[in-house]
Design an enzyme around this catalytic site. Structure first.
Site, PDB file in Angstrom:
ATOM      1  N   LYS A  40      -0.472  -0.276   6.980  1.00  0.00           N
ATOM      2  CA  LYS A  40       0.030   0.631   7.985  1.00  0.00           C
ATOM      3  C   LYS A  40       0.787   1.793   7.356  1.00  0.00           C
ATOM      4  CE  LYS A  40       1.120  -3.395  10.858  1.00  0.00           C
ATOM      5  NZ  LYS A  40       2.250  -4.244  11.292  1.00  0.00           N
ATOM      6  N   ASP A 100       2.226   2.221  -6.431  1.00  0.00           N
ATOM      7  CA  ASP A 100       3.273   1.425  -7.082  1.00  0.00           C
ATOM      8  C   ASP A 100       2.659   0.743  -8.305  1.00  0.00           C
ATOM      9  OD1 ASP A 100       5.864   0.234  -7.215  1.00  0.00           O
ATOM     10  OD2 ASP A 100       5.193  -1.484  -6.069  1.00  0.00           O
ATOM     11  N   ASP A 156       7.817   0.656   5.085  1.00  0.00           N
ATOM     12  CA  ASP A 156       8.645  -0.347   5.755  1.00  0.00           C
ATOM     13  C   ASP A 156       9.351  -1.275   4.783  1.00  0.00           C
ATOM     14  OD1 ASP A 156       6.245  -1.748   4.913  1.00  0.00           O
ATOM     15  OD2 ASP A 156       6.972  -3.405   6.149  1.00  0.00           O
TER      16      ASP A 156
HETATM   17  P1  IMP Z   1       0.718  -1.727  -5.209  1.00  0.00           P
HETATM   18  O1  IMP Z   1      -0.505  -2.568  -5.017  1.00  0.00           O
HETATM   19  O2  IMP Z   1       1.791  -2.427  -5.980  1.00  0.00           O
HETATM   20  O3  IMP Z   1       0.439  -0.347  -5.778  1.00  0.00           O
HETATM   21  O4  IMP Z   1       1.358  -1.601  -3.781  1.00  0.00           O
HETATM   22  C1  IMP Z   1       1.172  -0.529  -2.984  1.00  0.00           C
HETATM   23  C2  IMP Z   1       1.679  -0.873  -1.602  1.00  0.00           C
HETATM   24  O5  IMP Z   1       2.914  -1.595  -1.648  1.00  0.00           O
HETATM   25  C3  IMP Z   1       1.963   0.398  -0.862  1.00  0.00           C
HETATM   26  O6  IMP Z   1       0.826   0.844  -0.168  1.00  0.00           O
HETATM   27  C4  IMP Z   1       3.087  -0.011   0.038  1.00  0.00           C
HETATM   28  O7  IMP Z   1       2.582  -0.564   1.234  1.00  0.00           O
HETATM   29  C5  IMP Z   1       3.823  -1.085  -0.722  1.00  0.00           C
HETATM   30  N1  IMP Z   1       4.983  -0.515  -1.436  1.00  0.00           N
HETATM   31  C6  IMP Z   1       5.090  -0.244  -2.740  1.00  0.00           C
HETATM   32  N2  IMP Z   1       6.289   0.296  -3.031  1.00  0.00           N
HETATM   33  C7  IMP Z   1       6.945   0.391  -1.861  1.00  0.00           C
HETATM   34  C8  IMP Z   1       8.246   0.899  -1.487  1.00  0.00           C
HETATM   35  O8  IMP Z   1       9.048   1.396  -2.301  1.00  0.00           O
HETATM   36  N3  IMP Z   1       8.561   0.812  -0.173  1.00  0.00           N
HETATM   37  C9  IMP Z   1       7.724   0.293   0.784  1.00  0.00           C
HETATM   38  N4  IMP Z   1       6.488  -0.171   0.478  1.00  0.00           N
HETATM   39  C10 IMP Z   1       6.111  -0.130  -0.839  1.00  0.00           C
END
Ligand code: IMP
Ligand code: MG
Length: 173
Positions: A40, A100, A156
């Site tokens: 979302k 991230d 969120d």
């Molecule tokens: P990744 O797979 O670790 O790159 O995660 C990406 C997803 O994690 C993003 O699309 C967000 O939904 C969530 N996410 C990563 N960092 C944050 C943050 O600082 N705040 C909120 N959601 C995050």
């Protein structure tokens, strides 16, 4: 509340949007574009950017969820493609809220590429390069940020804060 500190103000976001839209537009091929947002978190940024592009566009959605314990994806990402729309032969723009570790984005890009789009461009509102575990980048980045957990403007913490107009640092009390 635990999300008092503004990292990126509403004005900064709204000022960055047209410049980012111009950058994305310049890179996209002419003609219709299929804009895919990852639910979302990307939804608020995604609709603002989609409107700023002012092009002939259709919308599709992917739902990503990380499974297992904790808040980190660690590569255990599940992607629901039910509302993705047609990808094959189309110019696709993928939008997410934040890059991230990169696991979610990498898996999403693999899925989209397997459906053979004519072209694929990627855009994220924020990038946290210090956290990367997968060698991946976005073609367009709204803001590069330090390693903070942030909420607001779609992002969120346990489903709260998504509708804040700005981006704030989440600091548990
Ligand atoms: P990744 O797979 O670790 O790159 O995660 C990406 C997803 O994690 C993003 O699309 C967000 O939904 C969530 N996410 C990563 N960092 C944050 C943050 O600082 N705040 C909120 N959601 C995050
Ligand atoms: Mg997300």
């Amino acid at each position: 509340m635990p999300a008092d500190e503004i990292l990126i103000s509403e004005t900064e976001i709204q000022t960055r949007l047209p410049a980012l839209a111009a950058e994305v537009n310049a890179a996209l091929p002419d003609g219709p574009v299929h804009i895919v947002m990852i639910l979302k978190g990307a939804i608020i940024f995604g609709v603002d950017l989609a409107r700023a592009l002012m092009r002939n566009a259709t919308l599709g959605f992917l739902a990503a969820s990380s499974y297992g314990a904790g808040t980190e994806s660690k590569g255990r990402v599940q992607i629901d493609t039910e509302h993705l729309g047609e990808i094959e032969g189309r110019n696709v723009l993928l939008i997410d809220d934040i890059l991230d570790t990169g696991h979610t984005f990498a898996k999403t890009i693999d899925i989209l590429k397997s459906k053979r789009p004519a072209s694929l461009r990627t855009c994220v509102l924020m990038d946290k390069p210090a956290r990367r575990e997968v060698d991946i980048h976005a073609d367009h980045v709204g803001f590069a940020i330090e390693n903070h957990f942030v909420v607001g403007y779609g992002l969120d913490c346990d489903e709260a804060y998504r509708t804040l107009p700005d981006i704030r640092i989440y600091a548990p009390e």
